[in-house]
Design a protein around this motif. Structure first.
Motif: not given
Ligand code: 0FX
Length: 231
Positions: A94, A128, A132, A137
Motif C-alpha cells: 500500500q 486508495a 488514505d 489503506l
C-alpha cells in the motif's frame, strides 16, 4: 487427505483464519516464524523436506520466511499477499501504491520460485482514497483479506479453483526501496501532490518511517501525516 499447514506471522490474519476454520472439518495445523509466537514456530528451510512429505497443501498468509524452491515443487503452496500482483509485489504494497499510483488490494496465488509471483487464484483491488494513509489503506486490505477465506479456500480443497497467469513481472519492492521512500531531501523540487503522496505512503503509526536530517544537530527528524476528512 493429508493435512493443510497454515503459516502466518500476522495476528489479525492468524485470528481470522482460526475463527474461519473453527467449524470446518479439514485436518490442519498452524505454524509461524521463530519469534512470532502465534503458533508452533517453524524454521521452514530446516524442515522443508519433512513439510513436503507431511502436508497436502501449505498456505502462507503473511509469512515472513521465503519458501525454498524444493518445498514449492514438493507440495502445492499458496500465498495470500497484501498487494495486487503484479503491480505491488513485495514489501508494504500500500505504501508503493500511494507513492507511485500503483494498484493495491490482495492476491491469492500459487507460489513459484519468485516472490509474490505465480498463477493467481483470486485477487481484489482496494481503491486508495485521497485521504488514505498507509495505515488506513492497510487496515481495509487486511479486513478484505480476512473476509475472503470462504471465497478461495473451499475451491482450493475441492479442486474447483481456476488460475490466471500474471501478464508480466510488474513491480517488486524491497525493504531497501521502502527505506529510500522514507528519506526526504528538503531541497528536492516537485509537486505538492508528489510530496503529499509520499508522506501519506509512509504514515503508519506508531512507526517512525519518513525522515529528514537536521544538518546542525545531525539528528533525524521523523514525519508522519495526520489526515482528516470534514464531517
Ligand atoms: O504481515 P505484513 O502485513 O506484510 C508484510 C509484507 O508487506 C508482505 O508483502 C509480505 N508478504 C508479508 C510476509 O510481510 O507486515 P507487517 O505486519 O510487518 O507490517 C504491516 C504494515 O506496517 C506494513 O504494510 C507497513 C507498516 N510498517 C511496518 C513496519 C515494520 C511500517 O510502516 N513501517 C515498519 O517499519
Amino acid at each position: 487427505m493429508r493435512p493443510i499447514l497454515f503459516f502466518s506471522d500476522n495476528r489479525a490474519i492468524f485470528d481470522g483464519l482460526k475463527s474461519y476454520l473453527a467449524d470446518k472439518d479439514w485436518p490442519h495445523d498452524f505454524g509461524c516464524s521463530p519469534g512470532s509466537g502465534l503458533a508452533r514456530e517453524i524454521r521452514i528451510r530446516d524442515v522443508a523436506d519433512d513439510l513436503g512429505r507431511q502436508y497436502g497443501l501449505i498456505v502462507s498468509a503473511h509469512c515472513k520466511q521465503l519458501f525454498p524452491a524444493s518445498l514449492v515443487r514438493a507440495v502445492p503452496c499458496v500465498n495470500l499477499h497484501p498487494g495486487f500482483n503484479p503491480d505491488t509485489r513485495g514489501w508494504y504494497p500500500q505504501s508503493f501504491a500511494l507513492a507511485r499510483g500503483l494498484k493495491v488490494g490482495f492476491t491469492v496465488h500459487f507460489m513459484d520460485d519468485q516472490i509474490d509471483h505465480g498463477p493467481i487464484i483470486l485477487q481484489r483491488e482496494i481503491k486508495a482514497r485521497p485521504e488514505d494513509t498507509s495505515k488506513t489503506l492497510y487496515d481495509r486490505i487486511l479486513a478484505a483479506e480476512v473476509a475472503s477465506f470462504g471465497d478461495w479456500l473451499p475451491k482450493l480443497l475441492d479442486g474447483t479453483c481456476t488460475v490466471e497467469l500474471p501478464l508480466d513481472a510488474g513491480n517488486y519492492h524491497s525493504r531497501a526501496d521502502f527505506d529510500a521512500l522514507c528519506e526526504f531531501d528538503l531541497d528536492e523540487i516537485g509537486t505538492f501532490r508528489d510530496f503529499y503522496n509520499r508522506l501519506r505512503a509512509t504514515s503508519f503509526a506508531p512507526f517512525r518511517n519518513a525522515w529528514f536530517r537536521d544538518l546542525e544537530t545531525g539528528k533525524r527528524i521523523f514525519l508522519r501525516l495526520d489526515v482528516e476528512t470534514e464531517d
